[in-house]
Design a protein around this motif. Structure first.
Motif, short mmCIF file in Angstrom:
data_model
loop_
_atom_site.label_atom_id
_atom_site.label_comp_id
_atom_site.label_asym_id
_atom_site.label_seq_id
_atom_site.Cartn_x
_atom_site.Cartn_y
_atom_site.Cartn_z
N HIS A 93 0.82 -1.20 0.00
CA HIS A 93 0.00 0.00 0.00
C HIS A 93 0.87 1.27 0.00
CE1 HIS A 93 -2.60 -3.15 1.75
NE2 HIS A 93 -3.56 -2.54 1.06
N ALA A 94 0.29 2.34 -0.51
CA ALA A 94 0.99 3.62 -0.57
C ALA A 94 0.75 4.42 0.70
CB ALA A 94 0.55 4.40 -1.80
N ASP A 95 1.10 3.85 1.86
CA ASP A 95 0.97 4.58 3.12
C ASP A 95 2.35 5.03 3.59
OD1 ASP A 95 2.15 2.44 4.90
OD2 ASP A 95 0.39 1.35 4.19
N ILE A 96 2.36 5.90 4.58
CA ILE A 96 3.60 6.54 5.00
C ILE A 96 4.62 5.54 5.54
CG2 ILE A 96 2.72 7.06 7.31
CD1 ILE A 96 5.13 9.22 5.16
N VAL A 97 4.17 4.52 6.29
CA VAL A 97 5.09 3.53 6.85
C VAL A 97 5.72 2.71 5.73
CG1 VAL A 97 5.29 1.51 8.33
CG2 VAL A 97 3.86 3.43 9.04
N ASN A 98 4.93 2.31 4.77
CA ASN A 98 5.46 1.52 3.66
C ASN A 98 6.39 2.34 2.78
OD1 ASN A 98 5.63 -0.99 2.29
ND2 ASN A 98 4.20 -0.26 0.74
N ILE A 99 6.09 3.60 2.60
CA ILE A 99 6.95 4.47 1.79
C ILE A 99 8.30 4.68 2.48
CG2 ILE A 99 7.23 6.82 0.93
CD1 ILE A 99 4.20 6.83 0.41
N ARG B 216 7.78 -1.74 4.39
CA ARG B 216 7.37 -2.88 5.20
C ARG B 216 6.60 -3.93 4.39
NH1 ARG B 216 10.35 -3.89 9.55
NH2 ARG B 216 10.35 -2.23 11.10
N GLU B 217 5.84 -3.51 3.38
CA GLU B 217 4.98 -4.44 2.66
C GLU B 217 5.57 -4.90 1.32
OE1 GLU B 217 1.11 -2.77 2.21
OE2 GLU B 217 0.88 -2.31 4.33
#
Length: 273
Positions: A59-65, A69-70
């Motif tokens: 997903h394009a969320d802040i943690v993954n960016i 993590r994903e």
């Protein structure tokens, strides 16, 4: 006659902290994608992946960016084993650690050691330093931290080679230990004072970041992801023993460089020649 301090007065510490944080995130992303693309490209070259750029991006969320993590290599090992190409599976599993991490560390080490830092922009050398840490610390996060387990790169490598993870452990841990020794004794010691000159706050912050990243962030990988008791125990040792020891070592590296333990130093705090 007064003795010249190792570090001059603090200068622009907030800017240095911001630079370090930015470099760490950029270096982590670069090392991460090199690792995953090493898996993917190797699988593609061996005929088990149609598109070497087709990772699982999440997903394009802040943690993954920020931390990826994903994201993973998106390689299906099942069909490889079904085709009785176990050796290919082992090679694909090894490629991330060997090419994405090991080769990256060697390249950064060569650049820092062979190119005179005085001929380069100091922040550029600091970025190479953090990138080298990402390569070496990633090795540590796999071997020994996540080798004795039932899933992940080392487990796939052991399965592909038809050997116990315990038998695999010394073979993959030795390069990791050598990289650790190289990083701390051949990069940190001779270059620390020059890299982080500018005031006492800089080497302290850099030492904390170095230990936190190497033995905390990467070393604690065995505590997450259900890797098992052995991995968790190794991560606990890394986090609570090696992390603080590495911080102290980095702080002492300033003195080591000054007394000639490394390759030498300059008047501005330890530039190797």
């Amino acid at each position: 006659m007064t003795e010249t301090p190792v570090f001059p007065r603090d200068q622009a510490v907030p800017r240095f902290v911001a630079e370090t944080v930015l470099f760490v995130f950029l270096a982590h992303a670069l090392a991460f994608f090199l690792h995953e693309y090493s898996h993917a490209v190797t699988a593609w070259l061996l005929g088990f992946k149609a598109d070497p750029l087709a990772l699982h991006y999440g997903h394009a969320d802040i943690v993954n960016i920020l931390l990826q993590r994903e994201i993973d290599e998106n390689v299906a090992y099942g069909p490889i084993y079904a085709a009785h190409r176990d050796g290919a599976a082992a090679l694909i599993a090894l490629s991330g650690m060997a090419l994405g991490n090991g080769a990256l560390y060697v390249l950064c080490f060569w650049c820092i050691r062979r190119v005179r830092p005085r001929d380069m922009n100091r922040p550029a050398v600091r970025f190479l330093f953090w990138l080298a840490l990402m390569g070496a610390a990633n090795l540590w996060s796999y071997a020994p931290i996540r080798t004795i387990t039932t899933h992940g790169d080392m487990a796939e490598m052991a399965r592909g080679l038809h050997m116990s993870p315990w038998l695999l452990l010394p073979f993959v841990t030795l390069p990791s230990i050598l990289a650790m020794y190289s990083f701390f004794f051949r990069l940190v010691v001779p270059n620390w004072a020059w890299l982080f000159a500018g005031g006492p706050a800089r080497p302290v912050f850099a030492a904390a970041m170095t230990g936190l990243l190497y033995f905390g962030f990467f070393g604690a990988a065995g505590l997450f992801g259900s890797y098992g008791d052995v991995c968790a125990l190794l991560s606990i040792v890394s986090l609570f023993v090696l992390f603080p020891l590495s911080v102290v070592f980095c702080l002492l590296a300033t003195g080591m460089g000054v007394i000639g333990f490394g390759q030498g130093h300059g008047q501005d705090g330890g530039a190797p020649v």
